[in-house]
Design a protein around this motif. Sequence first.
Motif, short mmCIF file in Angstrom:
data_model
loop_
_atom_site.label_atom_id
_atom_site.label_comp_id
_atom_site.label_asym_id
_atom_site.label_seq_id
_atom_site.Cartn_x
_atom_site.Cartn_y
_atom_site.Cartn_z
N ASN A 163 -1.58 -13.32 10.93
CA ASN A 163 -0.36 -12.59 10.65
C ASN A 163 -0.50 -11.46 9.65
O ASN A 163 0.41 -10.63 9.52
N THR A 164 -1.62 -11.41 8.93
CA THR A 164 -1.72 -10.51 7.78
C THR A 164 -2.70 -9.36 8.01
O THR A 164 -3.87 -9.58 8.33
N SER A 165 -2.19 -8.14 7.84
CA SER A 165 -3.05 -6.95 7.79
C SER A 165 -3.43 -6.72 6.34
O SER A 165 -2.57 -6.74 5.46
N VAL A 166 -4.70 -6.50 6.08
CA VAL A 166 -5.17 -6.27 4.71
C VAL A 166 -5.50 -4.80 4.54
O VAL A 166 -6.23 -4.21 5.33
N VAL A 167 -4.95 -4.21 3.46
CA VAL A 167 -5.18 -2.80 3.16
C VAL A 167 -5.98 -2.68 1.85
O VAL A 167 -5.59 -3.26 0.83
N ILE A 168 -7.08 -1.96 1.91
CA ILE A 168 -7.86 -1.63 0.72
C ILE A 168 -7.87 -0.11 0.59
O ILE A 168 -8.30 0.59 1.51
N CYS A 169 -7.37 0.41 -0.52
CA CYS A 169 -7.35 1.85 -0.76
C CYS A 169 -8.55 2.24 -1.61
O CYS A 169 -8.82 1.60 -2.64
N ALA A 170 -9.27 3.27 -1.18
CA ALA A 170 -10.47 3.71 -1.89
C ALA A 170 -10.40 5.22 -2.10
O ALA A 170 -9.72 5.93 -1.36
N LEU A 199 -2.53 6.48 -5.16
CA LEU A 199 -2.51 5.13 -4.64
C LEU A 199 -1.27 4.86 -3.79
O LEU A 199 -1.34 4.17 -2.77
N SER A 200 -0.12 5.37 -4.20
CA SER A 200 1.10 5.14 -3.43
C SER A 200 0.98 5.71 -2.03
O SER A 200 1.36 5.07 -1.04
N GLY A 201 0.46 6.94 -1.93
CA GLY A 201 0.28 7.54 -0.62
C GLY A 201 -0.67 6.75 0.25
O GLY A 201 -0.44 6.59 1.46
N GLY A 202 -1.73 6.22 -0.35
CA GLY A 202 -2.67 5.40 0.39
C GLY A 202 -2.04 4.11 0.89
O GLY A 202 -2.25 3.70 2.04
N LYS A 203 -1.26 3.46 0.04
CA LYS A 203 -0.59 2.23 0.46
C LYS A 203 0.41 2.49 1.57
O LYS A 203 0.52 1.70 2.52
#
Length: 301
Positions: free
Chosen positions: A2-9, A67-71
Amino acid sequence: MNTSVVICAYTEDRWDDIAAAVASVRAQTVPARELLLVVDHNPELHLRLKRAYPDAIVLENAHERGLSGGKNTGAEAATGVYVAFLDDDAVADPGWIEGLESAMAQPGVVGAGGATRPLWATRRPRWFPVEFDWTVGCTYKGMPETRAPIRNVMGGNAIFRREVIGAVGGFSTGIGRSVEGGKSRPLGCEETEFCIRLTQRLPGSVLLFEPSAGIGHRVPAARETFRYFRARCYAEGLSKALVTQSVGSGDGLASERSYTFKTLPLGALKGLVTLRPGRSVAIVVGLAWTTWGYLVGKARR
């Protein structure tokens, strides 16, 4: 799943950290539906990640730098019921997703955050108070120790229902790192403002702290210094001024009142009783610098 994981770099300087973060997501007891790597306006890193992780969804930040834009980019591309965010310099425990999904299954819960412990480059400085572990992005003294409702989660270890992120306008790009006098200020509080705005616009929504969803967050040697500690406290004050401008001082400072008038005095007293006066001094200085940053931020607006 159920979970999509987002990592911002954002930088290749953290390549080994990113690799460790990705490996920790792949080692979960409950697999992620998908892994999204969002790159913040760095074409070289974007290409390198696409080559290294062909099984991941590698995206460029489609919004304003930060970071906000990436999320927001990651949340928009995700397809899971939930969207979880993991810092690019953190490693998730094997039961991280399982713990977060357990919290999300509770009635009324729209978001949750887990426990974040510091991974010191050397060791915790003797003067560094646990009440200020938030300065290095970690769970701090004064937060719940068991599953409990909270005002806001910490952004590097968080999960939300995907539909609510867009429903309230996503993460604010007006809060984040800034350049002041030629220096980059480590501003933050994007997740604080988002969580408060979320519960204001969706009354009855619940955010939970879930200690079983643990991660380790790397603390480089440069962040073990008293100079960084003071700078981070000042920047937090500036950020809180932005938060209160957006959501009001009532909700924007609700948790900080108890922290300031209960948690910090007890911490300063304990430092004296246990013969660690350096920690007591750091608490006083940290509070003073944070307050000063807040007053400066309010005056500017």
